[in-house]
Design an enzyme around this catalytic site. Structure first.
Site, PDB file in Angstrom:
ATOM      1  N   SER A 246       0.871  -1.232  -0.011  1.00  0.00           N
ATOM      2  CA  SER A 246       0.042  -0.040   0.001  1.00  0.00           C
ATOM      3  C   SER A 246       0.695   1.343  -0.021  1.00  0.00           C
ATOM      4  O   SER A 246       0.351   2.418  -0.372  1.00  0.00           O
ATOM      5  CB  SER A 246      -0.983  -0.087   1.139  1.00  0.00           C
ATOM      6  OG  SER A 246      -0.043  -0.052   2.231  1.00  0.00           O
ATOM      7  N   GLY A 247       2.288   1.123   0.198  1.00  0.00           N
ATOM      8  CA  GLY A 247       3.074   2.223   0.339  1.00  0.00           C
ATOM      9  C   GLY A 247       3.525   2.747  -1.032  1.00  0.00           C
ATOM     10  O   GLY A 247       3.270   2.219  -2.127  1.00  0.00           O
TER      11      GLY A 247
ATOM     12  N   THR B 209       6.822   2.844  -2.477  1.00  0.00           N
ATOM     13  CA  THR B 209       7.564   1.824  -3.407  1.00  0.00           C
ATOM     14  C   THR B 209       6.668   0.504  -3.589  1.00  0.00           C
ATOM     15  O   THR B 209       6.848   0.007  -4.791  1.00  0.00           O
ATOM     16  CB  THR B 209       8.863   1.525  -2.540  1.00  0.00           C
ATOM     17  OG1 THR B 209       8.466   0.795  -1.338  1.00  0.00           O
ATOM     18  CG2 THR B 209       9.703   2.744  -2.131  1.00  0.00           C
TER      19      THR B 209
ATOM     20  N   CYS C 173      17.838   5.341  -1.654  1.00  0.00           N
ATOM     21  CA  CYS C 173      17.674   6.262  -2.879  1.00  0.00           C
ATOM     22  C   CYS C 173      18.580   7.380  -2.851  1.00  0.00           C
ATOM     23  O   CYS C 173      19.365   7.788  -4.090  1.00  0.00           O
ATOM     24  CB  CYS C 173      16.055   6.793  -2.938  1.00  0.00           C
ATOM     25  SG  CYS C 173      15.661   7.854  -1.471  1.00  0.00           S
TER      26      CYS C 173
HETATM   27  N1  LIG Z   1      10.264   6.281  -0.714  1.00  0.00           N
HETATM   28  C1  LIG Z   1      11.310   6.118  -1.428  1.00  0.00           C
HETATM   29  O1  LIG Z   1      11.703   6.847  -2.259  1.00  0.00           O
HETATM   30  C2  LIG Z   1      12.180   4.928  -0.910  1.00  0.00           C
HETATM   31  C3  LIG Z   1      13.441   4.637  -1.916  1.00  0.00           C
HETATM   32  C4  LIG Z   1      14.136   3.623  -1.348  1.00  0.00           C
HETATM   33  C5  LIG Z   1      14.203   2.716  -0.314  1.00  0.00           C
HETATM   34  N2  LIG Z   1      12.794   2.977   0.395  1.00  0.00           N
HETATM   35  C6  LIG Z   1      12.408   2.264   1.583  1.00  0.00           C
HETATM   36  O2  LIG Z   1      11.407   1.247   1.126  1.00  0.00           O
HETATM   37  C7  LIG Z   1      10.748   1.003   2.344  1.00  0.00           C
HETATM   38  C8  LIG Z   1       9.243   1.430   1.807  1.00  0.00           C
HETATM   39  O3  LIG Z   1       9.245   2.662   1.594  1.00  0.00           O
HETATM   40  P1  LIG Z   1       7.900   3.394   1.426  1.00  0.00           P
HETATM   41  O4  LIG Z   1       8.331   4.869   0.846  1.00  0.00           O
HETATM   42  O5  LIG Z   1       7.071   2.683   0.074  1.00  0.00           O
HETATM   43  O6  LIG Z   1       7.033   3.515   2.661  1.00  0.00           O
HETATM   44  P2  LIG Z   1       5.566   3.610   3.078  1.00  0.00           P
HETATM   45  O7  LIG Z   1       5.047   4.351   1.833  1.00  0.00           O
HETATM   46  O8  LIG Z   1       5.523   4.130   4.396  1.00  0.00           O
HETATM   47  O9  LIG Z   1       4.979   2.134   2.818  1.00  0.00           O
HETATM   48  C9  LIG Z   1       5.334   1.521   3.832  1.00  0.00           C
HETATM   49  C10 LIG Z   1       4.597  -0.208   3.696  1.00  0.00           C
HETATM   50  O10 LIG Z   1       4.877  -0.867   4.819  1.00  0.00           O
HETATM   51  C11 LIG Z   1       3.763  -1.478   5.252  1.00  0.00           C
HETATM   52  N3  LIG Z   1       4.053  -2.182   6.651  1.00  0.00           N
HETATM   53  C12 LIG Z   1       4.379  -1.082   7.658  1.00  0.00           C
HETATM   54  N4  LIG Z   1       4.734  -1.775   8.719  1.00  0.00           N
HETATM   55  C13 LIG Z   1       4.465  -3.333   8.567  1.00  0.00           C
HETATM   56  C14 LIG Z   1       4.645  -4.308   9.176  1.00  0.00           C
HETATM   57  N5  LIG Z   1       4.878  -4.469  10.467  1.00  0.00           N
HETATM   58  N6  LIG Z   1       4.278  -5.485   8.451  1.00  0.00           N
HETATM   59  C15 LIG Z   1       3.814  -5.533   7.226  1.00  0.00           C
HETATM   60  N7  LIG Z   1       3.797  -4.402   6.592  1.00  0.00           N
HETATM   61  C16 LIG Z   1       4.038  -3.164   7.005  1.00  0.00           C
HETATM   62  C17 LIG Z   1       2.625  -0.488   5.036  1.00  0.00           C
HETATM   63  O11 LIG Z   1       1.388  -1.248   4.801  1.00  0.00           O
HETATM   64  P3  LIG Z   1       0.113  -1.345   5.649  1.00  0.00           P
HETATM   65  O12 LIG Z   1       0.362  -0.298   6.750  1.00  0.00           O
HETATM   66  O13 LIG Z   1      -1.035  -1.024   4.958  1.00  0.00           O
HETATM   67  O14 LIG Z   1       0.123  -2.834   6.039  1.00  0.00           O
HETATM   68  C18 LIG Z   1       2.997  -0.133   3.625  1.00  0.00           C
HETATM   69  O15 LIG Z   1       2.382  -0.515   2.761  1.00  0.00           O
HETATM   70  C19 LIG Z   1      11.001   1.772   3.559  1.00  0.00           C
HETATM   71  O16 LIG Z   1      12.038   0.865   4.268  1.00  0.00           O
HETATM   72  C20 LIG Z   1      12.125   2.927   2.643  1.00  0.00           C
HETATM   73  O17 LIG Z   1      13.080   3.411   3.526  1.00  0.00           O
HETATM   74  C21 LIG Z   1      12.062   4.165   0.121  1.00  0.00           C
END
Ligand SMILES: NC(=O)c1ccc[n+]([C@@H]2O[C@H](COP(=O)([O-])OP(=O)(O)OC[C@H]3O[C@@H](n4cnc5c(N)ncnc54)[C@H](OP(=O)(O)O)[C@@H]3O)[C@@H](O)[C@H]2O)c1
Length: 356
Positions: free
Chosen positions: A18-19, A21, A161
């Site tokens: 749902s996030g 990435t 990133c």
């Molecule tokens: N955004 C960027 O540009 C970027 C770039 C490189 C790496 N990252 C890394 O990639 C990861 C995701 O980033 P994002 O930006 O996509 O974050 P985000 O938008 O906050 O999404 C995080 C996702 O994780 C899920 N989640 C949270 N806690 C959880 C748990 N205990 N068990 C299962 N699912 C869980 C949430 O889903 P629900 O709450 O719906 O279950 C949500 O779908 C992070 O570690 C971030 O540092 C991000």
């Protein structure tokens, strides 16, 4: 290589779909000819269509979110080929216990398995690492640096990133100039989607609009990744700017010896001449004569430009990417393609938009 992929589709799942990435992994996986996405999790949105969270995917899929527990159950019935963890740091290291046995290849997008030492993790992330035993089992998922290791990898730690924005342009220079490097300063402008989908005080529109906010002038945790991969000391200062997607890193490199631009060209050509996603942008004239993240939106391309300051000798490097694609989901799929022996560009050939 993990099994011979003879054209069969890889059964894949996304944890944290749902996030932001997770949404990009969905978009790329749905267009990928050799991935069959079977399950995508959200704890809060179970049974809702994934298009509720990612309306750009309307018409492209009828998948619905499942709870992580349901994904575990499916994986126990029939092992997945590929699981992506698009979950926050600190959570991924809790989740791997359950998910590693369910899949041939696991790619974690968080920072939990990027650093090789548990002490470094504790120092930069402010918490104890609960799975130090796995740190040396993960391959750092940057194909430009670890292509041959990724071909054999079962566990992949996808890079950060902003770390990507500095490591790709600096790695060949760090190797070539070594001890002659006096100082490296990475000044990055970062789009708001890098902060993920959950709102916070800084992402509230009146507080974000029009700002150029310095949010970690010193001590940003991606510095650790940069120094680990480059083997040199790096000063990194990111800024939150108004764009939604994209990073532009302006890198200042001071050297203790003479050099000419043609030497830089030759170093880059030797390292990246054959790279499918690294491009050089350095033209004499025109609006877009240097890398511009806006033109890379939605693509897996990474652009590098540079200029020698003839007066001071400083080398100024400009590097641009889409944080959610080459900085996250695209790079993760590129690494997974390698792990399954697929053509590296499979599913990632999309070009950018203009005007965007
Ligand atoms: N955004 C960027 O540009 C970027 C770039 C490189 C790496 N990252 C890394 O990639 C990861 C995701 O980033 P994002 O930006 O996509 O974050 P985000 O938008 O906050 O999404 C995080 C996702 O994780 C899920 N989640 C949270 N806690 C959880 C748990 N205990 N068990 C299962 N699912 C869980 C949430 O889903 P629900 O709450 O719906 O279950 C949500 O779908 C992070 O570690 C971030 O540092 C991000």
């Amino acid at each position: 290589m993990n099994g011979d992929n003879d054209g069969k589709k890889l059964r894949a799942a996304i944890v944290g779909g749902s996030g932001y990435t997770g949404g990009e992994l969905l978009r790329i996986a749905l267009e990928h000819p050799l991935i069959k996405l079977e399950a995508v999790t959200s704890r809060g949105q179970k049974r809702r269509s994934v298009t509720k969270a990612h309306p750009n995917l309307r018409g492209a899929t009828d998948l619905r979110f499942v709870e992580p527990g349901e994904l575990v159950q499916r994986g126990e019935e029939k092992k997945f080929d590929l699981i992506f963890l698009a979950t926050p740091h600190g959570k991924s290291m809790e989740l791997v216990e359950e998910f590693i046995p369910l899949t041939e290849v696991l790619v974690d997008l968080s920072g939990d398995f990027r650093l090789r030492g548990a002490e470094e993790y504790e120092q930069w992330y402010g918490k104890r690492h609960t799975r130090p035993d796995l740190l040396d089992k993960f391959v750092y998922g940057m194909p430009e640096l670890y292509r041959s290791q990724l071909r054999e990898a079962r566990l992949i730690a996808s890079p950060g990133c902003t770390a990507t924005s500095a490591i790709i342009p600096l790695k060949p220079l760090a190797e070539s100039f070594g001890k002659d490097i006096v100082d490296v300063v990475v000044d990055a402008k970062v789009g708001s989607s890098a902060g993920g989908a959950s709102p916070n005080a800084g992402s509230h529109h009146p507080e974000r609009r029009d700002v150029v906010r310095s949010y970690a002038p010193c001590g940003h945790r991606h510095t650790a990744e940069m120094e680990q991969e480059l083997g040199i000391s790096v000063s990194f200062s990111p800024h939150a700017v108004e764009m939604v997607r994209g990073i532009l890193a302006t890198i200042h490199l001071s050297l203790d010896r003479e050099y000419e631009e043609k030497e830089i060209w030759s170093i880059y050509r030797d390292s990246y001449g054959e790279e499918p996603f690294v491009r050089f942008v350095k033209e004499r004239k025109g609006l877009y004569r240097y890398p511009e993240p806006k033109l890379l939106r939605g693509t897996n391309f990474f652009e590098i430009g540079f200029e020698k300051d003839q007066r001071t000798g400083r080398l100024v490097i400009m590097a641009a990417l889409d944080n959610l694609v080459k900085g996250a989901a695209g790079q993760a799929v590129q690494a997974a393609n390698l792990a399954f022996g697929l053509e590296e560009k499979t599913g990632l050939g999309r070009v950018g938009l203009h005007p965007a």
